[in-house]
Design a protein around this motif. Structure first.
Motif: not given
Length: 388
Positions: A382, A319, A284, A291, A321, A288, A384
Motif C-alpha cells: 500500500k 492511496s 490487509e 475497498d 495498492a 484491498v 500513500t
C-alpha cells in the motif's frame, strides 16, 4: 409531451431489463464446493463447512457465502416441474440446508445452468427460469451461480439466456446475488453489467501455476469494465488445495485481491493448515479486494526480459495498492516501482507498507525498489502519497 413519454418508457424499459438487486458493492466472498469436492457433495459436508467457516474465523474475515455447486439436483417433479434435490446427498432438502446456513449467520448459494442440463447432466433451468427462481426464493437462497453447458438446443443467444434468469430473479422480489459463469466466450465483461453482479472472464481454473496465471492475465484485459455491483471473475481460489507452493498461493491471493476478483475459497475448510488460514485471512490483503472504490487494479509495467510485472490500482483513501510480481522460474529478482507510473511526480515522497508482513517500510522518493522477490513470488504494497 412526447419527449416525456419517451423518457418514461425508457426508464421503465431499463428498470425491467437490468439487474435490480442492490448486491455486489464489493466482490463477493465465501466458499464454493466445486474445486475440492466436485460432485462428491452432501448436506453433511455443507453443514460442517458452515461450522468450520465460523470456527476458523473465515466468516469473520468476510467469507460469508456458502455455495453448493453442481450435482445437488436430481430431477424435476413431473406435475409441478419443481426441481428436486438429490435424495441421497440432500435428504433434508435445500430449504432446510439454507436454514442451517442462515442459523450460523452465513448466506446460502446454489448452482444452476442456462442450458437444458447442468455441466454434470443434472436439470438445467432453461425454460424453467421463473419456476426455479421462485423456488430458490422460497428456499431463501442468497446466491445463484449460473453456468453455460448444454445450451445448443435452446436456440437462444448467451445474452438472452442469461437475461431470462436475471428477469426471473428480479420478479421474485428477493435479492439473490447473480454470478454468471459464461466462461468469457462472448467477452461478457463488455455487456454483462446490466445482467449480473459478476461474470466469468475465463475458462475453469485448475490448481496449477500456469492455469492461475492464464486466468488472471485474461481477466486483466477487461479491467476497465469492473466497478461496484459488477466485477470480473477469473474463477475461484485454489489456495489450500495442494497443487501450488505456499509462495504461489500468496501470489494467487495477491493477484485476486488487487484485481477485485471474487474471493471464493475452493479448498476443504474443515481441514485447513495454519499457513493456508493465514493466507486466506490476511485482513490487509482482503481490505484491498473489498475497498469501497471498487476499481480493478491492473498491470502498469511489464518487463519481458526479466519476466517481472508491476500491478496497481487506486483505493478509496487516495492511496494505491501495488504488486511487485516476479513471474520468473528459479531466480530471485529486484523490481522497481516508479512513482510516475502511479500518476505521481518523480519528486513525490510516498509511504510504503508491506501488506503481507503488516509492516511499514518507510518513506521513499521517486521510486520504490522491492529487493530479492523470490521466484513466483510477489510483494503486495500500500503506497500513500506524503508530498508531491
Amino acid at each position: 409531451m412526447l419527449f416525456i413519454i419517451a423518457f418514461a418508457v425508457l426508464i421503465s424499459f431499463n428498470s425491467i431489463y437490468s439487474l435490480d438487486n442492490g448486491l455486489g458493492k464489493t466482490p463477493q466472498m465465501g466458499w464454493n464446493s466445486w474445486n475440492h469436492f466436485g460432485c462428491s457433495i452432501n448436506e453433511t459436508i455443507i453443514h460442517a463447512t458452515a461450522d468450520a467457516l465460523i470456527a476458523t474465523g473465515l466468516a469473520q474475515a468476510g467469507y460469508t457465502y456458502v455455495n453448493v455447486d453442481d450435482c445437488w439436483a436430481s430431477s424435476r417433479d413431473q406435475t409441478t416441474n419443481y426441481i428436486i434435490p438429490d435424495p441421497i446427498g440432500f435428504p433434508s432438502g435445500m430449504a432446510s440446508l439454507a436454514d442451517y446456513v442462515h442459523s450460523r449467520g452465513l448466506l446460502f448459494g446454489l448452482y444452476s445452468d442456462a442450458g437444458i442440463e447442468t455441466c454434470a447432466g443434472r436439470p438445467g433451468s432453461y425454460g424453467y427460469e421463473d419456476i426455479d427462481a421462485q423456488i430458490y426464493a422460497q428456499w431463501k437462497v442468497d446466491y445463484l451461480k449460473y453456468d453455460n453447458c448444454y445450451a445448443g438446443p435452446t436456440n437462444k443467444t448467451i445474452k438472452e439466456r442469461y437475461e431470462r434468469m436475471r428477469d426471473a430473479l428480479n420478479r421474485t422480489g428477493r435479492p439473490i446475488f447473480y454470478s454468471a459463469c459464461e466462461w468469457g466466450e462472448m467477452l461478457p465483461a463488455i455487456w454483462f453489467r446490466a445482467i449480473a453482479n459478476s461474470w466469468r472472464t475465463t475458462s475453469d481454473i485448475s490448481d496449477h501455476w500456469i492455469s492461475m496465471l492464464l486466468n488472471i492475465d485474461i481477466n486483466d484485459l477487461f479491467a476497465n469494465f469492473a466497478a461496484p455491483h459488477g466485477f470480473n471473475d477469473p474463477d475461484m481460489l485454489e489456495v489450500g488445495n495442494g497443487g501450488m507452493t505456499s509462495t504461489e498461493y500468496r501470489t494467487h491471493m495477491s493477484l485476486w485481491s488487487i484485481a477485485k476478483a471474487p474471493l471464493l475459497i475452493g479448498c476443504d475448510v474443515r481441514q485447513l493448515s495454519q499457513e493456508t488460514l493465514e493466507i486466506l485471512t490476511n485482513s490487509e490483503v482482503i481490505a484491498v479486494n473489498q475497498d469501497s472504490l471498487g476499481i480493478q487494479g491492473q498491470k502498469i509495467r511489464i518487463d519481458l526480459e526479466h519476466d517481472t510485472e508491476v500491478w496497481a490500482g487506486p483505493l478509496a483513501d487516495g492511496s494505491k495498492a501495488v504488486l511487485a510480481f516476479n513471474r520468473a522460474h528459479i531466480i530471485n529478482q529486484t523490481i522497481s516501482v516508479s512513482f510516475p507510473d502511479l500518476g505521481w511526480k518523480s519528486t513525490s515522497r510516498v509511504k510504503v507498507r508491506d501488506l503481507w508482513l503488516h509492516q511499514d517500510l518507510g518513506e521513499f522518493q521517486g521510486n520504490y525498489t522491492a529487493f530479492n522477490i523470490e521466484s513466483h513470488g510477489a510483494q503486495l504494497l500500500k503506497m500513500t502519497l506524503i508530498t508531491l
